[in-house]
Motif scaffolding. Sequence first.
Motif, PDB file in Angstrom:
ATOM      1  N   ALA C 166      12.109 -44.857 -91.009  1.00 53.14           N
ATOM      2  CA  ALA C 166      10.907 -44.644 -91.833  1.00 53.14           C
ATOM      3  C   ALA C 166       9.718 -45.399 -91.240  1.00 53.14           C
ATOM      4  O   ALA C 166       8.579 -44.921 -91.262  1.00 53.14           O
ATOM      5  N   GLU C 167       9.979 -46.588 -90.711  1.00 55.93           N
ATOM      6  CA  GLU C 167       8.896 -47.338 -90.064  1.00 55.93           C
ATOM      7  C   GLU C 167       8.371 -46.578 -88.844  1.00 55.93           C
ATOM      8  O   GLU C 167       7.168 -46.541 -88.597  1.00 55.93           O
ATOM      9  N   CYS C 168       9.290 -45.989 -88.092  1.00 58.00           N
ATOM     10  CA  CYS C 168       8.875 -45.221 -86.911  1.00 58.00           C
ATOM     11  C   CYS C 168       7.966 -44.065 -87.329  1.00 58.00           C
ATOM     12  O   CYS C 168       6.927 -43.811 -86.718  1.00 58.00           O
ATOM     13  N   ALA C 169       8.369 -43.361 -88.376  1.00 54.57           N
ATOM     14  CA  ALA C 169       7.582 -42.218 -88.835  1.00 54.57           C
ATOM     15  C   ALA C 169       6.209 -42.680 -89.324  1.00 54.57           C
ATOM     16  O   ALA C 169       5.182 -42.061 -89.003  1.00 54.57           O
ATOM     17  N   ALA C 170       6.184 -43.778 -90.077  1.00 52.40           N
ATOM     18  CA  ALA C 170       4.908 -44.272 -90.592  1.00 52.40           C
ATOM     19  C   ALA C 170       4.012 -44.747 -89.445  1.00 52.40           C
ATOM     20  O   ALA C 170       2.798 -44.532 -89.443  1.00 52.40           O
ATOM     21  N   ASP C 186      -6.120 -34.825 -80.050  1.00 52.20           N
ATOM     22  CA  ASP C 186      -5.810 -34.076 -81.258  1.00 52.20           C
ATOM     23  C   ASP C 186      -4.480 -34.522 -81.852  1.00 52.20           C
ATOM     24  O   ASP C 186      -4.160 -34.192 -82.986  1.00 52.20           O
ATOM     25  N   GLY C 187      -3.695 -35.248 -81.056  1.00 47.33           N
ATOM     26  CA  GLY C 187      -2.495 -35.895 -81.588  1.00 47.33           C
ATOM     27  C   GLY C 187      -1.454 -34.958 -82.172  1.00 47.33           C
ATOM     28  O   GLY C 187      -0.654 -35.377 -83.006  1.00 47.33           O
ATOM     29  N   ASP C 188      -1.443 -33.700 -81.734  1.00 50.65           N
ATOM     30  CA  ASP C 188      -0.485 -32.752 -82.293  1.00 50.65           C
ATOM     31  C   ASP C 188       0.840 -32.861 -81.531  1.00 50.65           C
ATOM     32  O   ASP C 188       0.914 -32.531 -80.352  1.00 50.65           O
ATOM     33  N   MET C 189       1.873 -33.348 -82.209  1.00 48.45           N
ATOM     34  CA  MET C 189       3.153 -33.560 -81.508  1.00 48.45           C
ATOM     35  C   MET C 189       3.785 -32.249 -81.069  1.00 48.45           C
ATOM     36  O   MET C 189       4.400 -32.177 -80.016  1.00 48.45           O
ATOM     37  N   GLN C 193       0.662 -33.212 -77.517  1.00 44.74           N
ATOM     38  CA  GLN C 193      -0.500 -34.091 -77.355  1.00 44.74           C
ATOM     39  C   GLN C 193      -0.162 -35.521 -77.754  1.00 44.74           C
ATOM     40  O   GLN C 193      -0.878 -36.453 -77.402  1.00 44.74           O
ATOM     41  N   LEU C 194       0.901 -35.645 -78.530  1.00 46.10           N
ATOM     42  CA  LEU C 194       1.435 -36.968 -78.846  1.00 46.10           C
ATOM     43  C   LEU C 194       2.936 -36.856 -78.636  1.00 46.10           C
ATOM     44  O   LEU C 194       3.563 -35.960 -79.200  1.00 46.10           O
ATOM     45  N   ARG C 195       3.473 -37.710 -77.751  1.00 50.23           N
ATOM     46  CA  ARG C 195       4.907 -37.664 -77.467  1.00 50.23           C
ATOM     47  C   ARG C 195       5.481 -39.040 -77.695  1.00 50.23           C
ATOM     48  O   ARG C 195       4.768 -40.033 -77.620  1.00 50.23           O
ATOM     49  N   LEU C 219      11.560 -36.397 -78.446  1.00 49.07           N
ATOM     50  CA  LEU C 219      11.296 -36.458 -79.883  1.00 49.07           C
ATOM     51  C   LEU C 219       9.927 -35.839 -80.117  1.00 49.07           C
ATOM     52  O   LEU C 219       8.914 -36.496 -79.942  1.00 49.07           O
ATOM     53  N   ASN C 220       9.919 -34.528 -80.471  1.00 50.15           N
ATOM     54  CA  ASN C 220       8.607 -33.892 -80.468  1.00 50.15           C
ATOM     55  C   ASN C 220       8.046 -33.518 -81.838  1.00 50.15           C
ATOM     56  O   ASN C 220       7.281 -32.592 -81.975  1.00 50.15           O
ATOM     57  N   SER C 221       8.428 -34.274 -82.840  1.00 52.47           N
ATOM     58  CA  SER C 221       7.731 -34.211 -84.126  1.00 52.47           C
ATOM     59  C   SER C 221       8.013 -35.537 -84.832  1.00 52.47           C
ATOM     60  O   SER C 221       8.948 -36.253 -84.458  1.00 52.47           O
ATOM     61  N   ILE C 222       7.214 -35.825 -85.828  1.00 55.30           N
ATOM     62  CA  ILE C 222       7.443 -37.085 -86.537  1.00 55.30           C
ATOM     63  C   ILE C 222       8.778 -37.035 -87.262  1.00 55.30           C
ATOM     64  O   ILE C 222       9.565 -37.980 -87.246  1.00 55.30           O
ATOM     65  N   LYS C 223       9.064 -35.866 -87.836  1.00 54.98           N
ATOM     66  CA  LYS C 223      10.375 -35.662 -88.473  1.00 54.98           C
ATOM     67  C   LYS C 223      11.489 -35.867 -87.438  1.00 54.98           C
ATOM     68  O   LYS C 223      12.518 -36.474 -87.718  1.00 54.98           O
TER      69      LYS C 223
END
Lengths: 494, 100, 482
Positions: C166-170, C186-189, C193-195, C219-223
């Motif tokens: 959860a800390e990683c996601a936050a 734009d930070g779109d995983m 754009q964000l990896r 790991l290509n999304s916050i989820k």
Amino acid sequence: MSRAPNETWKLGAAALAARVRDGRVSVTDAVESGWVGPASMWEHDVNAVAHHDAEVRREAAAGASGQGPLAGVPVLVKDNLCTVEYPTTCASRILAGYRAPYDATVIRRLREAGAVIVGKGNMDEFAMGSSNEYSAYGPTRNPFDLSRVPGGSSGGPAAAVAYGLVPVALGSDTGGSVRQPASFCGVYGLKPTYGRLSRYGLVAFGSSLDQVGIFARHARDVAVTYAVLAGEDGYDATTRLGPAPDVSTFAAGVKGLRFGWPANLWAQGVDAAIVAALERSAIALERAGAVRVVLDFLPGTYGVAAYYLVATAEASSNLARFDGVRYGFRHEEAADVRAMYTRTRSEGFGPEVQRRILLGTYALSSGYYDAYYLKAQRARTRIRREFQSAFAQCDFMLLPAAPSLAFKVGEKTDDPLAMYLSDVFTIGANLAGIPGLTVPAGRTSENLPVGVQMLGPEDSEPNLLRAARALEVGGDVALLSTDEDPEFVWPTKR
Amino acid sequence: MSISREEVQRVAELARLEIAADAVDRVAAQLSGILDFVATLDALDLGDCEPTAFAPAAAPLRADVPDESRRLGPERATAAAPAAEEGYFLVPPIVENVNP
Amino acid sequence: MAYEAVIGLECHIQLKTRTKMFCGCEVEFGRPANWNTCPVCLGLPGALPRTNITAIAYALRLGLALGCDIRHESVFARKNYFYPDMPKNYQVTQYDLPLCEHGTLPVVVEGESRTFELMRIHCEEDAGKSFHPERVGDRRISRLEFNRAGTPLLELVTEPVLRTPAECAAFLTQLRKLVRALGISDGDMEKGQLRCDANVSLRPVGQSALGVKTEIKNLNSIKGVEKGVTAEIDRQRRELESGARIVQATLLYDADHDKLAIMRTKESAHDYRYFPEPDLPVLRVTDADLDAARAALPELPWVREARFVSQYGLPPYDAAVLGDSRELADYYEACARGGDAKLASNWIMTEVLRVRNDRGWPLEKWAEQVPAPRMRAFLDKVAAKELPGPVAKQVFAWMADEAGSVDELLALHGIQVQGSAEDLRPLVLQVLDENPGPVAQYLAGKTITIGYLTGAVMKKSGGQAVPQVVQQLLAEELARRG
């Protein structure tokens, strides 16, 4: 003085350009002259040219402006400078047939100055060698003695200038690759201050050491070509900022200049003919009003050690891009991309290149970086300081370009270390980033060229060229500013 | 300093070079000879010598403006490739499929 | 035995500069293969790099926002390894002398404020793209293309200070919010754009020494980060509980199947042979450069959110939602400043974001249709109780598709609202009194009769009442009678 049209090739670059500009010589005649006479006589034996194409050359001549400081001047450039109309292969199988889609900055500047590129000069593969024997196109030979090497790694351009194909050629100098072949072939060879000539489009060997260099038969032509090429380039972040030093003063003489005389350097291991040439040159400089300053200068062999670590480490990284993916040779029988890399590189690079890649990889690898690469970079700083303290006492130094005259083909190929040590007098300039200029200093009784070298501090090209011009006229100040170049003593067929 | 057969093989693998089995000893000997020679650096006192760098530190950075003059595009980019199709470079299969 | 996880993140942020890191090729998506390539980013022999000034300015912006120590002289280095999507077979990056070090990112995790320490931020170039092997005739091949090669990246590395998925996601959510607010990415995983790669190790609770770590890539999304890290913590715990040792390794997370695959163990680790990039000068940052970067810093998202709470009296949750992007926060402030800030928050958080999600509109599309002044005029009318709730919703719906002021829209749709709730209430009471039957039915549970009652009120009002208002009033009054 007028010359027969078929002797146009004997002219220096500045003299030729003047005739082209005022219409006495057509660009086509200027460019073709060297191919008609000298090349037909020498090229088969000398093998100075790696790529040329008569049709391309004639078209380029027909399209040239006939204007500019190098109007109509034919120029041969080393096969590691990118040109769109000829292959750029670094004399390596791994780049067989490769055509660059862009011109090096120095090539663009040559064209803008009116010059015509007539082909690519033979070289040691990837500029790694001191004899021009490590070429995919076979060795180049010295026109003054075909059993001898022309020096390397820019042996092709040096030999072509010496036998008369072109009045000016470009090479590259990473550890002496312009100055040593210039001395073996009896021509001028300038390695400029690091960062004065753009490296954009020069296939990299040792990025922090590489400089494009200039060959010519006359001091004036070196100055004219330097003025055309030198200066900042937006495509090379390592070029020096601001305008390059003005070398139009090359005929101003050397009165009052102090030249260092580090005689300790040639106390042993230097050919007697070279020692004698140094003494003759010193006397000529003194005759022209320069002052000899005797000094001890001992960078010693540690320079060679530092050089071979830095150059090979950088080369191991620079040559990683040759992998068979985007250009050049590819081994076709590999099951996966990794195997393709290994086979392509093992078959595409020659043994000396592979040896240096291995050494450089080792010097950078985990656990050895500090002991090798970093230490070598620190030793460079020490060498720079040694030069600085020497140049506190003099404006430039006079020293050998190489310990020997042109050696025999095959004499050193079995002993890489002996080959490396023959660079002992030239590598200091590359390590310290300073300019060096080889000047012809007579011939032996067998008409074998003898050269000497001058080294100066950063941006001392004007002084080096003033000294070169003074030596060209034998120290006779009355001849300094004559427009006529002294007659070059041509090789004769034996 | 002598370099072992195993080290020669390790370095060759890093450099993506292949040394024939019967050449490893010779290469090891040559490299060892060169390394013995470069060991002359060990005798130097380099305590106050920073590593050399020449490039002008005041060099201006490049403005963030497109440079169309150098753009190659698919055709010219792949013109010299041993294998290409529709603007892509083709290579034997990439097995290890994530860039480290 | 109880274990705790120690997690460090390595994030790559793709910068939205016009051109690449070391050449003038445009950074664009969706072009044909190798469209944006030149001798430099294709790694052709003889080509040399030159550093993009905007990429450095963006790096400074992020470094300052995070309170990093900025190095006045930092050094680019070559990271040497062979990989087909790397044109030169080395990457120009930074190594022992990075541009930014230390600094912290403040994050709210499950309602609690935390700050996570960073190790470093540096600039580097992105790789090209390789594709999965395919069959062509009788051979298998892979395709490669280099449009992305040389795109500027910032690599941000945390200290090993995170403890839970959860800390990683936050952390990543906050980082994404920050880079968007700074206007540097734009930070779109999903678009790369964000990896993020995560280093995970476990140790017994109370032990200070770190355990053996593994690295999870892809790991290509916050989820995905949350699930991948969870899976790896579970895997390591099972290993340790069964008495096995953790082997240092690189793992790939397959989000589709929620599975981890071991890609490489330490035996085949790389030796990157870093050394200073000789083709580039030392990267010098002057005080003037820092001042310029500081001047370009917007109010930082967490500062702004705190201000939303203190200045507008918003709950922290609202502040966080509205602070999600700079555009949304700007829009909110333009609507809220000097007006009813809580009302603005409610309408934007529920209605505006619902339209955005339902229609897939980016905020700028909404703001084009309903610029802040228009929204503000609408909110002012709502606040002045000139628009009863149902009418307000109807007007809002019209605003999304039609032009015109609130009054114009009402007129256009033939609705007069001068008869507001209080004017209508007597009519409503009258109708209820006149219709005891339907009222009784309604109260008995047959709520459909409200339609009949509504019709009766509408009739009495001469068609001027708003049906929704009438219905609401009826419901209120009926409830009172029930």
